[in-house]
Design a protein around this motif. Structure first.
Motif, PDB file in Angstrom:
ATOM      1  N   UNK A  49       0.774  -1.238   0.000  1.00 31.46           N
ATOM      2  CA  UNK A  49       0.000   0.000   0.000  1.00 31.46           C
ATOM      3  C   UNK A  49       0.798   1.277   0.000  1.00 31.46           C
ATOM      4  N   UNK A  50       2.135   1.189  -0.004  1.00 29.80           N
ATOM      5  CA  UNK A  50       2.956   2.404   0.014  1.00 29.80           C
ATOM      6  C   UNK A  50       3.824   2.556  -1.225  1.00 29.80           C
ATOM      7  N   UNK A  51       3.585   1.735  -2.234  1.00 32.71           N
ATOM      8  CA  UNK A  51       4.285   1.920  -3.493  1.00 32.71           C
ATOM      9  C   UNK A  51       3.579   2.965  -4.332  1.00 32.71           C
ATOM     10  N   UNK A 101       0.096   1.655  -4.934  1.00 38.05           N
ATOM     11  CA  UNK A 101      -0.574   1.555  -3.644  1.00 38.05           C
ATOM     12  C   UNK A 101      -0.953   2.898  -3.054  1.00 38.05           C
ATOM     13  N   UNK A 102      -0.067   3.871  -3.156  1.00 37.96           N
ATOM     14  CA  UNK A 102      -0.365   5.215  -2.647  1.00 37.96           C
ATOM     15  C   UNK A 102      -1.640   5.775  -3.259  1.00 37.96           C
ATOM     16  N   UNK A 103      -1.744   5.656  -4.583  1.00 38.00           N
ATOM     17  CA  UNK A 103      -2.891   6.237  -5.288  1.00 38.00           C
ATOM     18  C   UNK A 103      -4.166   5.429  -5.065  1.00 38.00           C
ATOM     19  N   UNK A 104      -4.031   4.112  -4.968  1.00 34.24           N
ATOM     20  CA  UNK A 104      -5.207   3.283  -4.690  1.00 34.24           C
ATOM     21  C   UNK A 104      -5.758   3.596  -3.306  1.00 34.24           C
ATOM     22  N   UNK A 105      -4.878   3.653  -2.308  1.00 33.60           N
ATOM     23  CA  UNK A 105      -5.314   3.989  -0.941  1.00 33.60           C
ATOM     24  C   UNK A 105      -5.975   5.364  -0.914  1.00 33.60           C
ATOM     25  N   UNK A 106      -5.362   6.333  -1.569  1.00 37.74           N
ATOM     26  CA  UNK A 106      -5.903   7.689  -1.583  1.00 37.74           C
ATOM     27  C   UNK A 106      -7.295   7.718  -2.201  1.00 37.74           C
ATOM     28  N   UNK A 107      -7.479   6.980  -3.294  1.00 37.11           N
ATOM     29  CA  UNK A 107      -8.774   6.950  -3.957  1.00 37.11           C
ATOM     30  C   UNK A 107      -9.868   6.402  -3.062  1.00 37.11           C
ATOM     31  N   UNK A 108      -9.576   5.336  -2.334  1.00 36.41           N
ATOM     32  CA  UNK A 108     -10.579   4.740  -1.453  1.00 36.41           C
ATOM     33  C   UNK A 108     -10.849   5.625  -0.231  1.00 36.41           C
ATOM     34  N   UNK A 159     -14.588   7.498   1.150  1.00 36.96           N
ATOM     35  CA  UNK A 159     -15.177   7.220   2.451  1.00 36.96           C
ATOM     36  C   UNK A 159     -14.920   5.837   3.011  1.00 36.96           C
ATOM     37  N   UNK A 160     -13.958   5.116   2.457  1.00 34.82           N
ATOM     38  CA  UNK A 160     -13.603   3.802   2.987  1.00 34.82           C
ATOM     39  C   UNK A 160     -12.592   3.951   4.121  1.00 34.82           C
ATOM     40  N   UNK A 161     -12.551   2.959   4.985  1.00 32.67           N
ATOM     41  CA  UNK A 161     -11.442   2.839   5.929  1.00 32.67           C
ATOM     42  C   UNK A 161     -10.388   1.986   5.246  1.00 32.67           C
ATOM     43  N   UNK A 162      -9.147   2.466   5.230  1.00 32.66           N
ATOM     44  CA  UNK A 162      -8.087   1.806   4.462  1.00 32.66           C
ATOM     45  C   UNK A 162      -6.943   1.408   5.387  1.00 32.66           C
ATOM     46  N   UNK A 163      -6.529   0.148   5.265  1.00 35.92           N
ATOM     47  CA  UNK A 163      -5.355  -0.360   5.963  1.00 35.92           C
ATOM     48  C   UNK A 163      -4.328  -0.755   4.910  1.00 35.92           C
ATOM     49  N   UNK A 164      -3.141  -0.179   4.987  1.00 37.02           N
ATOM     50  CA  UNK A 164      -2.067  -0.485   4.050  1.00 37.02           C
ATOM     51  C   UNK A 164      -0.976  -1.271   4.762  1.00 37.02           C
ATOM     52  N   UNK A 165      -0.435  -2.263   4.063  1.00 35.07           N
ATOM     53  CA  UNK A 165       0.712  -3.018   4.575  1.00 35.07           C
ATOM     54  C   UNK A 165       1.817  -2.941   3.531  1.00 35.07           C
ATOM     55  N   UNK A 166       3.015  -2.590   3.971  1.00 29.84           N
ATOM     56  CA  UNK A 166       4.138  -2.492   3.038  1.00 29.84           C
ATOM     57  C   UNK A 166       5.434  -2.643   3.820  1.00 29.84           C
ATOM     58  N   UNK A 167       6.472  -3.096   3.138  1.00 26.23           N
ATOM     59  CA  UNK A 167       7.776  -3.222   3.793  1.00 26.23           C
ATOM     60  C   UNK A 167       8.439  -1.862   3.973  1.00 26.23           C
ATOM     61  N   UNK A 218       4.835   8.687   2.956  1.00 27.24           N
ATOM     62  CA  UNK A 218       4.105   9.782   3.607  1.00 27.24           C
ATOM     63  C   UNK A 218       2.885  10.234   2.813  1.00 27.24           C
ATOM     64  N   UNK A 219       2.611   9.573   1.703  1.00 26.61           N
ATOM     65  CA  UNK A 219       1.563  10.021   0.792  1.00 26.61           C
ATOM     66  C   UNK A 219       0.206  10.119   1.476  1.00 26.61           C
ATOM     67  N   UNK A 220      -0.151   9.100   2.278  1.00 30.76           N
ATOM     68  CA  UNK A 220      -1.448   9.092   2.952  1.00 30.76           C
ATOM     69  C   UNK A 220      -1.338   9.191   4.470  1.00 30.76           C
ATOM     70  N   UNK A 221      -0.109   9.351   4.949  1.00 29.94           N
ATOM     71  CA  UNK A 221       0.116   9.386   6.389  1.00 29.94           C
ATOM     72  C   UNK A 221      -0.667  10.527   7.035  1.00 29.94           C
ATOM     73  N   UNK A 222      -1.256  10.243   8.183  1.00 30.81           N
ATOM     74  CA  UNK A 222      -2.035  11.207   8.978  1.00 30.81           C
ATOM     75  C   UNK A 222      -3.408  11.540   8.379  1.00 30.81           C
ATOM     76  N   UNK A 223      -3.787  10.862   7.306  1.00 31.78           N
ATOM     77  CA  UNK A 223      -5.141  11.050   6.796  1.00 31.78           C
ATOM     78  C   UNK A 223      -6.129  10.267   7.654  1.00 31.78           C
ATOM     79  N   UNK A 224      -7.324  10.809   7.786  1.00 32.70           N
ATOM     80  CA  UNK A 224      -8.356  10.143   8.583  1.00 32.70           C
ATOM     81  C   UNK A 224      -8.699   8.793   7.967  1.00 32.70           C
ATOM     82  N   UNK A 225      -8.919   7.798   8.836  1.00 35.99           N
ATOM     83  CA  UNK A 225      -9.348   6.454   8.445  1.00 35.99           C
ATOM     84  C   UNK A 225      -8.277   5.691   7.670  1.00 35.99           C
ATOM     85  N   UNK A 226      -7.004   6.087   7.859  1.00 37.08           N
ATOM     86  CA  UNK A 226      -5.899   5.385   7.210  1.00 37.08           C
ATOM     87  C   UNK A 226      -4.968   4.818   8.267  1.00 37.08           C
ATOM     88  N   UNK A 227      -4.642   3.532   8.138  1.00 37.59           N
ATOM     89  CA  UNK A 227      -3.728   2.862   9.056  1.00 37.59           C
ATOM     90  C   UNK A 227      -2.640   2.176   8.246  1.00 37.59           C
TER      91      UNK A 227
END
Length: 318
Positions: free
Chosen positions: A9-11, A14-21, A25-33, A37-46
């Protein structure tokens, strides 16, 4: 609020897919090695940092959350992987697939979407677009990696009545800022010079990343309402990108030096390919295959068009 897990979710993808969701209004959980910082600190993002082969980390995440959708982007070129695909990357991808599919089944995830590649197809002998049910013949390391992912997904999950399972065969991506896949189409792999044949009126089927995001947003929403959408979907722009358009794009948005204008070689393209060597072609995702450069190969995107307008292209890109 629906909850989506994006592996890798941080490539770039992944950055753009997470941002789109997140915007929808989705809750998004990203896992990456790695961390982005693309989506960091955004509401409903982990964000969780974990290797794609860390089975326990994924098991713990799946235990903490109840996901409606998994978008499997880990081990994808331009996202988690570089353009050189080694045997180690193939092995790690296979290890990841061994447990991620089983976790999805055990936790009764409603939707599972695998991002694959159009490289899995057999080289067409005609100018007909490649359809999702056409023959596959993976030759490159990346095609073999994704083909193994597709086969494992089909054998582990198959057509489960309680889960929508989609395989997205993605053409090489680009954005306004990311041009590596486009630039590779006008780059001689032997000496890295930039060139086009004649006036550059031959093309490649590429995919603006924002078309993929649009598709995923609409497909996921539609799949909640209709669980009969399991299948394979080609994902590419509406039209070919001409070599001449790539040159203009590079001049407009990026630095581009001298571009040589060549006539078609007298020697066969096959001979040129042999001279360069097939090893680079096998491991390098972006290797320009001279035997296919004039093919103008296209992919049938009519299935994906039910969920995407394909409003983005090289002349309308962000």
């Amino acid at each position: 609020m629906k909850k989506v897990l994006v592996t890798g979710g941080c490539g770039l993808i992944g950055d753009h897919v997470c941002s789109g969701f997140l915007k929808k209004g989705y809750e998004v959980v990203a896992v990456d090695k790695n961390q982005s910082n693309y989506n960091l600190n955004k509401a409903h993002f982990t964000l969780y940092c974990a290797s794609p082969i860390d089975k326990q980390a994924y098991a713990d995440i799946m235990e903490q959350h109840e996901f409606d959708t998994i978008i499997h982007l880990a081990c994808t070129v331009d996202n988690d992987l570089d353009n050189i695909i080694t045997e180690l990357e193939i092995q790690e991808n296979n290890e990841c697939n061994e447990f991620i599919y089983q976790l999805a089944i055990a936790k009764k995830v409603k939707q599972f979407i695998l991002i694959s590649t159009t490289q899995v197809y057999q080289v067409p002998k005609t100018r007909e677009p490649l359809h999702e049910d056409d023959f596959t013949k993976p030759i490159t390391n990346y095609a073999k990696l994704k083909s193994a992912s597709e086969e494992k997904l089909s054998s582990d999950i198959g057509r489960r009545p309680d889960m929508t399972v989609a395989i997205i065969r993605l053409a090489p991506i680009y954005t306004k800022e990311f041009c590596a896949n486009l630039e590779a189409k006008i780059t001689d792999p032997k000496d890295n010079t930039k060139f086009i044949y004649r006036t550059g009126e031959y093309g490649f089927h590429m995919c603006c990343l924002h078309n993929l995001v649009d598709f995923l947003l609409n497909f996921v929403q539609s799949a909640f309402e209709d669980n009969n959408l399991t299948g394979i979907y080609n994902m590419a722009d509406k039209y070919l990108v001409m070599a001449s358009e790539i040159v203009n794009y590079m001049k407009q948005y990026h630095k581009l030096g001298i571009v040589l204008q060549r006539n078609l070689p007298n020697a066969s393209l096959k001979a040129i390919q042999t001279m360069i060597g097939s090893k680079d072609m096998k491991i390098n995702y972006r290797f320009l295959d001279f035997t296919k450069i004039m093919n103008n190969t296209t992919f049938d995107i009519s299935k994906a068009a039910k969920f995407c307008s394909f409003r983005w292209d090289i002349n309308h890109v962000k």
